[in-house]
Scaffold this motif. Structure first.
Motif, PDB file in Angstrom:
ATOM      1  N   ALA A 164       0.809  -1.219   0.000  1.00 10.50           N
ATOM      2  CA  ALA A 164       0.000   0.000   0.000  1.00 10.50           C
ATOM      3  C   ALA A 164       0.843   1.271   0.000  1.00 10.50           C
ATOM      4  O   ALA A 164       0.293   2.379  -0.131  1.00 10.50           O
ATOM      5  CB  ALA A 164      -0.932   0.004   1.217  1.00 10.50           C
ATOM      6  N   TYR A 165       2.147   1.144   0.131  1.00  7.75           N
ATOM      7  CA  TYR A 165       3.015   2.334   0.234  1.00  7.75           C
ATOM      8  C   TYR A 165       2.881   3.248  -0.977  1.00  7.75           C
ATOM      9  O   TYR A 165       2.696   4.458  -0.843  1.00  7.75           O
ATOM     10  CB  TYR A 165       4.472   1.897   0.413  1.00  7.75           C
ATOM     11  N   GLU A 166       2.996   2.697  -2.183  1.00  5.55           N
ATOM     12  CA  GLU A 166       3.071   3.515  -3.392  1.00  5.55           C
ATOM     13  C   GLU A 166       1.821   4.363  -3.621  1.00  5.55           C
ATOM     14  O   GLU A 166       1.907   5.503  -4.062  1.00  5.55           O
ATOM     15  CB  GLU A 166       3.325   2.630  -4.618  1.00  5.55           C
ATOM     16  N   GLY A 169      -0.142   4.930   0.881  1.00  4.75           N
ATOM     17  CA  GLY A 169       0.825   5.437   1.842  1.00  4.75           C
ATOM     18  C   GLY A 169       1.353   6.807   1.482  1.00  4.75           C
ATOM     19  O   GLY A 169       1.395   7.720   2.325  1.00  4.75           O
ATOM     20  N   LEU A 170       1.770   6.999   0.244  1.00 11.47           N
ATOM     21  CA  LEU A 170       2.331   8.282  -0.158  1.00 11.47           C
ATOM     22  C   LEU A 170       1.286   9.392  -0.066  1.00 11.47           C
ATOM     23  O   LEU A 170       1.607  10.531   0.305  1.00 11.47           O
ATOM     24  CB  LEU A 170       2.894   8.185  -1.570  1.00 11.47           C
ATOM     25  N   GLU A 171       0.024   9.074  -0.387  1.00  8.62           N
ATOM     26  CA  GLU A 171      -1.025  10.092  -0.252  1.00  8.62           C
ATOM     27  C   GLU A 171      -1.242  10.460   1.217  1.00  8.62           C
ATOM     28  O   GLU A 171      -1.378  11.634   1.562  1.00  8.62           O
ATOM     29  CB  GLU A 171      -2.332   9.597  -0.856  1.00  8.62           C
ATOM     30  N   ALA A 172      -1.263   9.449   2.081  1.00 11.68           N
ATOM     31  CA  ALA A 172      -1.468   9.709   3.507  1.00 11.68           C
ATOM     32  C   ALA A 172      -0.332  10.550   4.074  1.00 11.68           C
ATOM     33  O   ALA A 172      -0.557  11.496   4.845  1.00 11.68           O
ATOM     34  CB  ALA A 172      -1.584   8.386   4.264  1.00 11.68           C
ATOM     35  N   LEU A 173       0.906  10.238   3.716  1.00 11.09           N
ATOM     36  CA  LEU A 173       2.065  10.969   4.224  1.00 11.09           C
ATOM     37  C   LEU A 173       2.089  12.399   3.699  1.00 11.09           C
ATOM     38  O   LEU A 173       2.480  13.325   4.414  1.00 11.09           O
ATOM     39  CB  LEU A 173       3.346  10.235   3.840  1.00 11.09           C
ATOM     40  N   ALA A 174       1.663  12.593   2.437  1.00 11.08           N
ATOM     41  CA  ALA A 174       1.639  13.933   1.864  1.00 11.08           C
ATOM     42  C   ALA A 174       0.583  14.815   2.524  1.00 11.08           C
ATOM     43  O   ALA A 174       0.665  16.046   2.459  1.00 11.08           O
ATOM     44  CB  ALA A 174       1.379  13.858   0.361  1.00 11.08           C
ATOM     45  N   VAL A 184       9.526   9.611   3.744  1.00 16.66           N
ATOM     46  CA  VAL A 184       9.478   8.296   4.385  1.00 16.66           C
ATOM     47  C   VAL A 184       9.770   7.229   3.329  1.00 16.66           C
ATOM     48  O   VAL A 184       9.068   7.146   2.322  1.00 16.66           O
ATOM     49  CB  VAL A 184       8.098   8.042   5.038  1.00 16.66           C
ATOM     50  N   SER A 185      10.787   6.440   3.567  1.00 10.36           N
ATOM     51  CA  SER A 185      11.152   5.395   2.619  1.00 10.36           C
ATOM     52  C   SER A 185      10.191   4.216   2.730  1.00 10.36           C
ATOM     53  O   SER A 185       9.503   4.052   3.749  1.00 10.36           O
ATOM     54  CB  SER A 185      12.577   4.910   2.897  1.00 10.36           C
ATOM     55  N   PRO A 186      10.130   3.364   1.710  1.00 12.13           N
ATOM     56  CA  PRO A 186       9.314   2.148   1.819  1.00 12.13           C
ATOM     57  C   PRO A 186       9.713   1.285   3.005  1.00 12.13           C
ATOM     58  O   PRO A 186       8.855   0.683   3.660  1.00 12.13           O
ATOM     59  CB  PRO A 186       9.563   1.424   0.486  1.00 12.13           C
ATOM     60  N   GLU A 187      11.017   1.244   3.299  1.00 10.65           N
ATOM     61  CA  GLU A 187      11.487   0.442   4.436  1.00 10.65           C
ATOM     62  C   GLU A 187      10.976   1.007   5.751  1.00 10.65           C
ATOM     63  O   GLU A 187      10.545   0.263   6.637  1.00 10.65           O
ATOM     64  CB  GLU A 187      13.018   0.380   4.445  1.00 10.65           C
ATOM     65  N   SER A 188      11.024   2.328   5.899  1.00  5.94           N
ATOM     66  CA  SER A 188      10.521   2.952   7.123  1.00  5.94           C
ATOM     67  C   SER A 188       9.005   2.790   7.240  1.00  5.94           C
ATOM     68  O   SER A 188       8.475   2.566   8.334  1.00  5.94           O
ATOM     69  CB  SER A 188      10.893   4.437   7.155  1.00  5.94           C
ATOM     70  N   TRP A 189       8.296   2.903   6.116  1.00  8.51           N
ATOM     71  CA  TRP A 189       6.840   2.681   6.112  1.00  8.51           C
ATOM     72  C   TRP A 189       6.524   1.290   6.652  1.00  8.51           C
ATOM     73  O   TRP A 189       5.643   1.118   7.498  1.00  8.51           O
ATOM     74  CB  TRP A 189       6.318   2.855   4.693  1.00  8.51           C
ATOM     75  N   VAL A 207      -6.151  -0.856  -0.347  1.00 13.50           N
ATOM     76  CA  VAL A 207      -6.242  -0.168   0.938  1.00 13.50           C
ATOM     77  C   VAL A 207      -6.706   1.263   0.704  1.00 13.50           C
ATOM     78  O   VAL A 207      -6.094   2.010  -0.075  1.00 13.50           O
ATOM     79  CB  VAL A 207      -4.885  -0.168   1.665  1.00 13.50           C
ATOM     80  N   VAL A 208      -7.793   1.636   1.383  1.00 13.20           N
ATOM     81  CA  VAL A 208      -8.306   3.004   1.275  1.00 13.20           C
ATOM     82  C   VAL A 208      -8.386   3.683   2.637  1.00 13.20           C
ATOM     83  O   VAL A 208      -8.766   4.856   2.729  1.00 13.20           O
ATOM     84  CB  VAL A 208      -9.691   3.030   0.591  1.00 13.20           C
ATOM     85  N   GLY A 209      -8.029   2.972   3.707  1.00 12.74           N
ATOM     86  CA  GLY A 209      -8.050   3.571   5.032  1.00 12.74           C
ATOM     87  C   GLY A 209      -7.349   2.686   6.034  1.00 12.74           C
ATOM     88  O   GLY A 209      -7.178   1.478   5.807  1.00 12.74           O
TER      89      GLY A 209
END
Length: 295
Positions: A164-166, A169-174, A184-189, A207-209
C-alpha cells in the motif's frame, strides 16, 4: 565531574537507554531492547551519558523523516540537569548529523525547561503537535461499515501494508499538516508506521483507510493510536470514524484503559474528529528546527 559519552553497543546499553526514556517521557511508549535492535539503521546513533559510571542521560541522532534534516534528541534525568550533560550530548549528536550531510536539525520539546534549553542553542519553533487522550470506561461500539468496504487486519493479510506504500501510503504521508514535507522510505513505512493491530479498510482489494494501536508492554493499560488515514476519494463517508472506533473497541476488549494520539496542530479535521469521539487534549509538543551549522 566529567561526563562520559559512549555509544550504545550491548543489550545492557540499550536497556539503560530505554530506562532513561521511560523516566523522562513516561507518557509515551518506549521500544523494547529487541525493537531497538530491529529498528537500527546505518544513520542512527544511540548514546549514553555517564557520570562516575552512573547513567544520567541518553541521546539519539538519525536521519529525520522531515526532508533534508536530521533528528537530535538529548535527554537528561531531572536530578542530573544543569551540569552540562545535555550540552555534551547535543554536541555529539549534532556532529553525527553533520557527518550525515543534512543541512537542518529537528528536535522537539514537551515542557518549558526543555524548550528553553533548545532555544539556547538556536532552535526555533516550526510546528506544534497536540496530544489527545481517550479514557475507556466500557465497551465501544463501532459505527456501521460503509458500503463497499471490507476491513481486515494487517496481520491477516501479510504484505498488504507494504504494497500500500506507493498509492495509499504516499497520499497519507503527503497529507500531514507539517512545515516540511515528510520523506518516508518504503522500508521505514513497513518498519515504523505499521501498528499492531492495524485495521485496514479495503475497496476492491485496495487499501483506502487504516487505523491501529501501538501497545505498550511497560504500561499494558495504555496504547497509542497508530496512523489514522483515509484515501481522498473515501473521505466524508464515515470511514475514519468507523476505523477509529474499531481500534478503540479492540482496546476496550483487551483491558486497555487509555488511548492517546499525537496530531499536528494544523490538522483541524482530525483533532475535531477526536474531540467528537471523546478525546480530551492532554499535552502540547513543540517541534523545533535550526540549521546544522550554528555560529
Amino acid at each position: 565531574m566529567a561526563v562520559e559519552i559512549i555509544p550504545c553497543v550491548t543489550d545492557d546499553d540499550l536497556d539503560a537507554w530505554r530506562r532513561v526514556r521511560i523516566a523522562v517521557v513516561p507518557y509515551e511508549r518506549t521500544q523494547s531492547v529487541a525493537e531497538l535492535r530491529d529498528s537500527d539503521t546505518p544513520d542512527r546513533l544511540l548514546l549514553l551519558a555517564r557520570e562516575d559510571g552512573r547513567v544520567v542521560g541518553h541521546g539519539m541522532a538519525k536521519r529525520s523523516e522531515s526532508t533534508g534534516a536530521g533528528t537530535v534528541i538529548p535527554r537528561v534525568l531531572p536530578e542530573h540537569r544543569r551540569r552540562g550533560v545535555g550540552t555534551a550530548l547535543l554536541q555529539r549528536l549534532v556532529e553525527h548529523v553533520e557527518e550525515l550531510g543534512h543541512p537542518m536539525l529537528r528536535s522537539g520539546a514537551d515542557d518549558e525547561k526543555s524548550l528553553a534549553f533548545a532555544r539556547r542553542f538556536g532552535f526555533e519553533e516550526v510546528d506544534r503537535e497536540v496530544e489527545q487522550t481517550f479514557r475507556l470506561t466500557g465497551p465501544v461500539e463501532p459505527t456501521p461499515r460503509p458500503d463497499g468496504i471490507e476491513v481486515v487486519t494487517a496481520a491477516e493479510r501479510p504484505g498488504l501494508w507494504e504494497a500500500a506504500y506507493e498509492g495509499f501510503g504516499l497520499e497519507a504521508l503527503a497529507g500531514f499538516a507539517v512545515d516540511t514535507p515528510l520523506d518516508v522510505s518504503p522500508e521505514s513505512w513497513a518498519r515504523s508506521w505499521l501498528a499492531d493491530p492495524m485495521f485496514l479498510a479495503l475497496h476492491e482489494g485496495e487499501v483506502v483507510g487504516c487505523a491501529g494501536l501501538g501497545l505498550d508492554p511497560d504500561q499494558p493499560t495504555r496504547a497509542e493510536n497508530g496512523l489514522t488515514a483515509v484515501r481522498g476519494d473515501w473521505r466524508g463517508r464515515g470511514l475514519a470514524v468507523h476505523l477509529k472506533l474499531l481500534a478503540l473497541g479492540w482496546a476496550a476488549d483487551h483491558g486497555i484503559a487509555e488511548v492517546y494520539t499525537w496530531t499536528q496542530d494544523g490538522n483541524a479535521a482530525m483533532r475535531a474528529l477526536n474531540t467528537r469521539l471523546g478525546y480530551a487534549t492532554t499535552r502540547v509538543g513543540v517541534q523545533l528546527s535550526r540549521p546544522t551549522l550554528y555560529p
